[in-house]
Design an enzyme around this catalytic site. Structure first.
Site, short mmCIF file in Angstrom:
data_model
loop_
_atom_site.label_atom_id
_atom_site.label_comp_id
_atom_site.label_asym_id
_atom_site.label_seq_id
_atom_site.Cartn_x
_atom_site.Cartn_y
_atom_site.Cartn_z
CB CYS A 417 36.06 81.33 47.51
SG CYS A 417 35.21 82.58 47.57
CG HIS A 461 32.87 80.56 44.36
ND1 HIS A 461 33.57 80.15 45.42
CD2 HIS A 461 33.50 79.73 43.24
CE1 HIS A 461 34.52 79.27 45.04
NE2 HIS A 461 34.36 78.97 43.88
CG ASP A 477 36.12 76.78 41.90
OD1 ASP A 477 37.25 77.50 42.61
OD2 ASP A 477 34.96 76.77 41.93
#
Length: 674
Positions: A417, A461, A477
């Protein structure tokens, strides 16, 4: 100079060392290793003194030891006024006490220090295992105190039994005080060593940081909702915002980090809130992280003490979290304000900042898109589509070189991520769009048994936010473009075989262990809710449920009635128990001896050992010395050795005429004939 009768016997010393070891054991993982060796050496020296092989250290040696101790603390800790050096100093104080452990008074001082050392265990952690270990520590230390009463009391079974009885008798009073006593804050605040190891999301982000967190299944957050629960794709628990980039590492930067100029609203109502009610209300229980960052959904507000709100929609605490912390939150993830507050020039510059050079291929790719006339949203769509087509989501990304963004976008195309979020924000800034990296947790596992959301460390994250004129900050995202199952179903679903691959025990693959782990977490959650977080507000609610209106008279009756009942029950138990139980014959005969000695002017003291009593009789009444010694030896043979002949001999010795003529030799033939 201590009297020889007050010198510590071997059993007392061993009990003291056992209590010290139990109190020190959990601290050894936090204290410098040399403190453990210092304690072991002090114990060895004291045992050598008992064996007569060494003498107790004199003043010059003690002074040298103190100097070495101070030097060791100065070298081990950067600052003195903190929790870790304070605990180390306390541990060293009763370590050095072993070098002058001579009398029972010294033993009591050492054991009282052991209670304090055992209590410091709960400064760092208040979990169930620590509570159970603390109970064991108190049990052993109390048994060591009981063992100081004499050689008979030092027997393990008797000392531990007395300790259990004392703690059992104190339990009702402890529970009563837990409910009734006012919850006061600490009279002083000793900071902890922030240089020690941390857990959770850090205040900087570099390639590989979140990959490391993905290997930990430790709990990070527990969230209980009062009302609706957000769907999985909306569970973004934001905690930090990274605005500064040096070519490889993202940091909060000046004006964002509250410790470096970032503005924080500490009072409720200082920051304007939307007129419409919050969409979510919830309570977060956050594990210790040694940092002040709290985690919540976007647009949070909190009325909890010591919690503030930042301009970039985050929550922070005044002091770092050295222990588990609970706070209440209201969130407006969808701000109903039609027109956002314009982005200031300083914020725009901060969120457009890039190094002067580096990652030239990415800059050139963005420039080609801009020449085609693409705007911010179009460039974002192009990049997200490229992630979806060409990139792979993995927990084992390859190492990146100096130009990490170029290496990721054009060479490896494999990442976690932080790779996607960092490269996305860099690209959007290169396109002239204010952007920033947001770090926190995403997702969580619903625990139906206790109705809360469990967020673990592997849920850590990173995502992005871009500024769109007229719309404000918008969450993007990039990970969802390449691996949408990561957002919907969590890391385990997205990572597949890579998930927790390096763990020794694959708990997540065994259904029985998964259920057992959740049950244990529910027990911990209930423990924290019931015991650890029993603050003044919960205390007031509990007392109101029990008493109705709280008044001094009701409080006095509530406090006095249980105490009176417990004392009455103990009194009845003692009286009825003494009537129902008949003492062994050997104890009854020894009681006869004690009563006769009391009439002679030498009463036995409470808890005084038979051997100590005999020595005191010999010193006070020399003409009774031989008689007292014979009775004591015979009693010990009968009571501890179980000799039947010794019981007969004791009965013969305690005849009244032998008390008048204690030096008359015993007729063994007559004794044998009885």
């Amino acid at each position: 100079m201590s009297n020889n009768r007050d010198l510590l016997p071997r059993e007392s010393l061993l009990w003291i060392f056992a209590a010290q070891f139990v109190a020190l054991l959990p601290q050894l993982a936090q204290l410098p290793l040399w403190i453990a060796f210092a304690w072991a050496f002090a114990v060895y020296w004291r045992l050598e003194v008992f064996r007569g092989r060494r003498d107790l250290p004199g003043r010059p040696l003690k002074f040298l030891v103190i100097l070495l101790t101070v030097a060791g603390l100065a070298l081990s800790y950067q600052r003195w006024f903190a929790l870790e050096p304070m605990v180390a100093l306390l541990a060293l104080s009763f370590t050095l006490k072993n070098l002058e452990l001579v009398s029972r008074r010294d033993a009591f001082v050492s054991l009282l220090l052991a209670y304090f050392v055992a209590a410091t265990l709960f400064v760092r952690e208040q979990s169930i295992p620590y509570a159970l270990y603390g109970l064991i520590s108190v049990l052993v230390i109390t048994a060591a105190l009981a063992a100081q009463l004499g050689s008979f009391s030092a027997r393990p079974r008797r000392a531990l039994g007395l300790s259990v009885r004392l703690l059992a008798q104190a339990t009702p009073l402890m529970l009563l005080l837990f409910v009734v006593m006012p919850r006061l804050g600490p009279l002083w605040n000793v900071p902890q060593d922030t240089s020690a190891g941390r857990t959770g999301v850090s205040d900087s982000m570099a390639p590989g940081d979140f990959t490391r967190l993905s290997k930990s299944a430790e709990p990070a957050l527990r969230i209980a909702f009062d009302g609706p629960i957000p769907p999985p794709e909306q569970r973004y628990w934001r905690g930090l915002v990274y605005s500064e980039f040096d070519g490889r590492t993202w940091r909060q930067g000046f004006g964002v980090d509250p410790r470096n100029g970032g503005q924080v609203y500490w009072k409720s109502g200082e920051r304007p809130l939307p007129q419409v009610g919050p969409r979510y209300r919830y309570r977060v229980i956050q594990e210790a992280s040694r940092s002040p960052w709290l985690f919540a959904l976007a647009r949070p507000a909190s009325d909890s003490a010591g919690v503030g709100e930042t301009l970039d929609d985050r929550l922070v605490k005044r002091t770092p979290l050295y222990s588990r912390f609970a706070y209440d939150v209201r969130s407006w993830p969808r701000d109903p304000q039609a027109v956002p507050i314009p982005l200031s020039s300083a914020e725009r510059r901060r969120n457009l900042q890039l190094p002067a050079d580096g990652n030239e291929r990415t800059r050139a790719w963005v420039e080609r898109l801009r020449r085609k006339g693409l705007g911010a949203e179009a460039i974002s769509s192009q990049l997200l589509a490229r992630y979806h087509r060409e990139f792979t989501y993995t927990l084992s990304p390859p190492a990146l070189g100096r130009d990490s963004v170029d290496a990721f976008l054009f060479d490896s195309q494999k990442g976690f991520c932080e790779h996607f979020a960092g490269s996305y924000v860099f690209t959007m800034r290169a396109a002239g769009v204010p952007a920033r990296v947001v770090a926190g947790y995403q997702g969580g596992e619903w625990v139906s048994g206790e109705k809360y959301l469990l967020v673990r460390e592997y849920d850590a994250h990173a995502w992005a936010e871009i500024w769109l004129d007229g719309r404000g900050w918008q969450r993007v995202d990039p990970t969802a473009a390449v691996s949408p199952e990561r957002v919907r179903n969590g890391l385990e679903s997205a990572a597949g075989e890579e998930f927790m691959r390096d763990s020794l025990l694959p708990v997540h693959r065994i259904d029985a262990l998964v259920k057992l782990r959740l049950q244990w977490d529910m027990i911990n959650y209930r423990w924290y809710q019931t015991v650890v977080s029993f603050d003044s507000e919960k205390q007031r609610d509990t007392l109101q449920r029990l008493l109705g209106d709280i008044s001094p008279l009701r409080m006095a009756l509530f406090f006095a009635a249980p105490v009176a009942v417990v004392l009455l029950a103990m009194l009845l138990w003692t009286r009825l128990g003494s009537r129902g139980r008949r003492r062994p014959a050997v104890e009854r005969l020894y009681g006869v001896f004690c009563r006769r000695m009391a009439r002679a002017g030498i009463a036995r003291r409470a808890g005084e050992a038979p051997r100590d009593y005999a020595e005191r009789i010999s010193a006070a009444k020399p003409h009774l010395a031989e008689f007292a010694e014979r009775v004591t030896q015979t009693f010990e043979r009968a009571a501890y050795g179980g000799e039947a002949s010794a019981l007969k001999e004791l009965r013969y010795l305690l005849r009244w005429r032998l008390l008048l003529l204690p030096r008359v030799p015993i007729n063994k033939n007559k004794l044998a004939g009885q």
